[in-house]
Design an enzyme around this catalytic site. Structure first.
Site, mmCIF file in Angstrom:
data_model
loop_
_atom_site.group_PDB
_atom_site.id
_atom_site.type_symbol
_atom_site.label_atom_id
_atom_site.label_comp_id
_atom_site.label_asym_id
_atom_site.label_seq_id
_atom_site.Cartn_x
_atom_site.Cartn_y
_atom_site.Cartn_z
ATOM 1 N N HIS A 1 18.417 32.943 -3.192
ATOM 2 C CA HIS A 1 19.535 33.128 -4.191
ATOM 3 C C HIS A 1 20.608 33.827 -3.277
ATOM 4 C CE1 HIS A 1 21.651 32.473 -7.523
ATOM 5 N NE2 HIS A 1 20.973 33.140 -8.754
ATOM 6 N N HIS B 1 20.013 23.470 -0.835
ATOM 7 C CA HIS B 1 20.218 23.628 -2.373
ATOM 8 C C HIS B 1 19.509 22.960 -3.465
ATOM 9 C CE1 HIS B 1 22.600 24.805 -5.771
ATOM 10 N NE2 HIS B 1 23.084 25.780 -5.138
ATOM 11 N N ASP C 1 26.655 30.082 1.233
ATOM 12 C CA ASP C 1 26.491 31.248 1.937
ATOM 13 C C ASP C 1 26.558 31.150 3.574
ATOM 14 O OD1 ASP C 1 26.073 32.874 -0.412
ATOM 15 O OD2 ASP C 1 24.102 32.136 -0.571
HETATM 16 N N1 CMC Z 1 15.315 25.183 6.155
HETATM 17 C C1 CMC Z 1 14.190 24.307 6.470
HETATM 18 N N2 CMC Z 1 13.795 23.697 5.609
HETATM 19 C C2 CMC Z 1 14.215 23.723 4.321
HETATM 20 C C3 CMC Z 1 15.282 24.443 3.987
HETATM 21 C C4 CMC Z 1 15.990 25.222 5.033
HETATM 22 N N3 CMC Z 1 16.899 26.123 4.612
HETATM 23 N N4 CMC Z 1 15.625 24.425 2.740
HETATM 24 C C5 CMC Z 1 14.543 23.396 2.119
HETATM 25 N N5 CMC Z 1 13.897 22.930 3.194
HETATM 26 C C6 CMC Z 1 12.712 21.977 3.172
HETATM 27 C C7 CMC Z 1 11.557 22.502 2.476
HETATM 28 O O1 CMC Z 1 10.551 23.037 3.505
HETATM 29 C C8 CMC Z 1 11.099 21.321 1.878
HETATM 30 O O2 CMC Z 1 10.345 20.498 2.583
HETATM 31 P P1 CMC Z 1 8.911 19.804 2.137
HETATM 32 O O3 CMC Z 1 9.548 18.789 1.038
HETATM 33 O O4 CMC Z 1 8.515 19.112 3.489
HETATM 34 O O5 CMC Z 1 8.130 20.829 1.708
HETATM 35 C C9 CMC Z 1 12.128 20.549 1.047
HETATM 36 O O6 CMC Z 1 13.192 21.132 2.093
HETATM 37 C C10 CMC Z 1 12.501 20.960 -0.085
HETATM 38 O O7 CMC Z 1 12.808 22.373 -0.400
HETATM 39 P P2 CMC Z 1 12.378 23.106 -1.601
HETATM 40 O O8 CMC Z 1 12.303 24.649 -1.168
HETATM 41 O O9 CMC Z 1 11.403 22.663 -2.471
HETATM 42 O O10 CMC Z 1 13.619 23.158 -2.220
HETATM 43 P P3 CMC Z 1 14.267 23.898 -3.475
HETATM 44 O O11 CMC Z 1 15.328 23.208 -4.285
HETATM 45 O O12 CMC Z 1 13.171 24.723 -4.147
HETATM 46 O O13 CMC Z 1 15.206 25.378 -2.807
HETATM 47 C C11 CMC Z 1 16.668 26.651 -1.679
HETATM 48 C C12 CMC Z 1 16.401 25.613 -2.718
HETATM 49 C C13 CMC Z 1 17.994 26.872 -1.774
HETATM 50 C C14 CMC Z 1 15.814 27.622 -2.096
HETATM 51 C C15 CMC Z 1 16.183 26.363 -0.350
HETATM 52 O O14 CMC Z 1 16.680 25.147 0.129
HETATM 53 C C16 CMC Z 1 16.294 27.490 0.525
HETATM 54 O O15 CMC Z 1 15.091 28.310 0.809
HETATM 55 N N6 CMC Z 1 17.310 27.570 1.400
HETATM 56 C C17 CMC Z 1 17.462 28.678 2.285
HETATM 57 C C18 CMC Z 1 18.064 30.105 1.531
HETATM 58 C C19 CMC Z 1 19.282 29.724 1.107
HETATM 59 O O16 CMC Z 1 20.540 29.353 1.664
HETATM 60 N N7 CMC Z 1 19.762 29.998 -0.395
HETATM 61 C C20 CMC Z 1 21.168 30.063 -0.812
HETATM 62 C C21 CMC Z 1 21.325 28.863 -1.993
HETATM 63 S S1 CMC Z 1 22.930 28.767 -2.231
HETATM 64 C C22 CMC Z 1 23.543 30.220 -2.859
HETATM 65 C C23 CMC Z 1 22.943 30.340 -4.292
HETATM 66 O O17 CMC Z 1 23.244 29.527 -5.263
HETATM 67 O O18 CMC Z 1 22.368 31.468 -4.509
#
Ligand code: CMC
Length: 424
Positions: free
Chosen positions: A265, A306, A364
């Site tokens: 987050h 996201h 971010d």
């Molecule tokens: N790098 C590599 N792979 C990724 C990333 C990433 N940053 N984000 C998602 N994926 C992949 C993930 O491995 C998954 O692959 P698979 O379907 O093969 O298992 C797929 O994309 C879907 O990811 P998820 O984790 O199930 O998606 P989510 O909606 O639960 O998570 C997230 C969203 C923001 C937590 C995630 O994209 C992430 O960890 N990003 C990096 C951290 C980040 O930048 N966070 C800031 C968010 S914006 C600010 C805020 O609102 O707080």
């Protein structure tokens, strides 16, 4: 107009009729609130398909990359408005008139000082404590100062609470930084605008005046604005859930700060800058992109992806522009981290893995570079996010408390032992 309905067919049951509700924008929702009376609950860990409340504050269209506050697109607000005006908009629902705006600025000014007693709380922390841990503590501690006089059913009390929070949070944020570097706290200056006052409290000392650069103050203000609200994200939902038990609102905001801290987050801005520093050179970008794609490697590209946006985060677009402006103004637009960020963005956006999964830069990705250029230490990045998001949290809390609400109480799918007897 006839009301749409959904029917749930479960083997051995008559179809269950479920009303479909429509908002002003966005997908319709199936109202399952009565499903429990039929002996079933829904299962949606991570809330990927669940609307937890009605809200008229912020709208996001993740497919199209649209973010609206009270109907106004974020790009227009970033261009024409400022943070305090957006605070007013989020809390009161409309943009202020010129008179209302100057009244609001004056009101915020009357609340900027923290109770002197609060400064002693800081001494309980180690000097090397992470500023977010200090923020969790001292913002929660505000509840001790404004508890008895606080009636959450009184709209005026809620308004004063929101004003206090918006006014005091930069003071507390700057204090948490000053404490960590062993410098004396700097009192707020109400003749400065909101962002300039924050920079003054961060960087002035009693022995030296700090001249606030208007360019940096504008960038700071824009960063605040771009983080002000983002509908029902993890921290906002936490504030609502904590508030649903009628807890003290300052304590609810502390719960929001705790939730924001994680790298998935608000902690992503700090993690993103650390990642850029670790990459260290444009030549290593490909290696890190490969690691992010490797399922056996826990590494993820910070600042990418996201839950809601499956397109460019509109805040990232404005952030990138601000980043260009700030670095140009400071004459450091060949800054290595910025070059690494640019290359990383390009490589990832052309990579089939990121294209298929619709992973785009989020807010971010560039904010850390700007904050660093302004001189903000990395450990303060998430604190700044918390500072800015406070108005979103308190606006959502106020919206919830203003209408009939019930305590939030999710159910579960129990997977533990069936009942068994204590061993003889
Ligand atoms: N790098 C590599 N792979 C990724 C990333 C990433 N940053 N984000 C998602 N994926 C992949 C993930 O491995 C998954 O692959 P698979 O379907 O093969 O298992 C797929 O994309 C879907 O990811 P998820 O984790 O199930 O998606 P989510 O909606 O639960 O998570 C997230 C969203 C923001 C937590 C995630 O994209 C992430 O960890 N990003 C990096 C951290 C980040 O930048 N966070 C800031 C968010 S914006 C600010 C805020 O609102 O707080």
């Amino acid at each position: 107009m006839t009301e749409k309905k959904a029917y749930l067919n479960i083997e051995g049951h008559d179809p269950i009729e479920l009303p479909i509700l429509s908002g002003t924008l966005g997908a319709d929702v199936i109202d399952i609130s009565n499903l429990g009376s039929h002996g079933y609950f829904t299962f949606d860990p991570g809330y990927t398909s669940t609307g937890a409340c009605k809200s008229s504050i912020t709208y996001i269209d993740g497919e199209k990359g649209i973010l609206l506050h009270r109907g106004y697109p974020i790009e227009q607000l970033a261009e024409k408005s400022d943070f305090l005006e957006v605070c007013y908009l989020l809390f009161y629902g409309e943009l202020p008139t010129a008179e209302e705006k100057s009244e609001f600025i004056k009101t915020i000014g009357t609340h900027t000082m923290a109770h002197e007693q609060l400064s002693f709380f800081f001494r309980g922390f180690r000097r090397d404590a992470h500023p977010m841990s200090i923020m969790c503590g001292v913002v929660g501690a505000l509840s001790a100062f404004y508890h008895d006089a606080m009636d959450i059913t009184d709209a005026r009390h809620r308004e004063i609470t929101a004003n206090r929070l918006v006014a005091k949070i930069p003071t507390l944020a700057a204090m948490s930084y000053k404490y960590s570097i062993g410098q004396p706290f700097v009192y707020p200056r109400n003749d400065l605008d909101y962002a300039s006052n924050f920079l003054h409290m961060m960087f002035a000392t009693p022995c030296e005046e700090y001249k606030v650069s208007p360019v940096l103050a504008k960038a700071m203000d824009r960063i605040f604005m771009l983080h002000a609200d983002h509908e029902q994200n993890a921290s906002t939902s936490t504030v609502r859930l904590a508030g649903s038990s009628q807890a003290n609102p300052f304590a609810c905001i502390a719960a929001g700060i705790a939730t924001l801290w994680g790298p998935a987050h608000g902690g992503a801005n700090e993690a993103c800058l650390q990642m850029l520093m670790e990459i260290g050179d444009e030549s290593r970008v490909d290696e890190y992109v490969e690691r992010a794609k490797d399922k056996n490697d826990p590494f993820r590209l910070m600042g990418f992806g996201h839950r809601v946006y499956k397109n460019y985060d509109p805040r990232a677009v404005v952030m990138q522009k601000t980043c260009d402006e700030v670095l140009a103004e400071l004459g450091i637009n060949d800054e290595p981290l910025f070059r690494i960020a640019r290359k990383l963005e390009k490589v990832a956006l052309e990579d089939p893995y990121f294209i298929e999964k619709k992973l785009y830069p989020n807010v971010d990705f560039y904010s850390g570079i700007i904050l660093r250029a302004i001189g903000i230490p990395t450990s303060m990045f998430t604190v700044i996010f918390a500072l800015a998001r406070t108005i979103g949290w308190i606006s959502h809390w106020n919206e919830m408390v203003s209408e009939p609400y019930r305590i939030g109480r999710p159910r579960q799918l129990y997977t533990g032992h069936p009942q068994r007897d204590y061993p003889e």
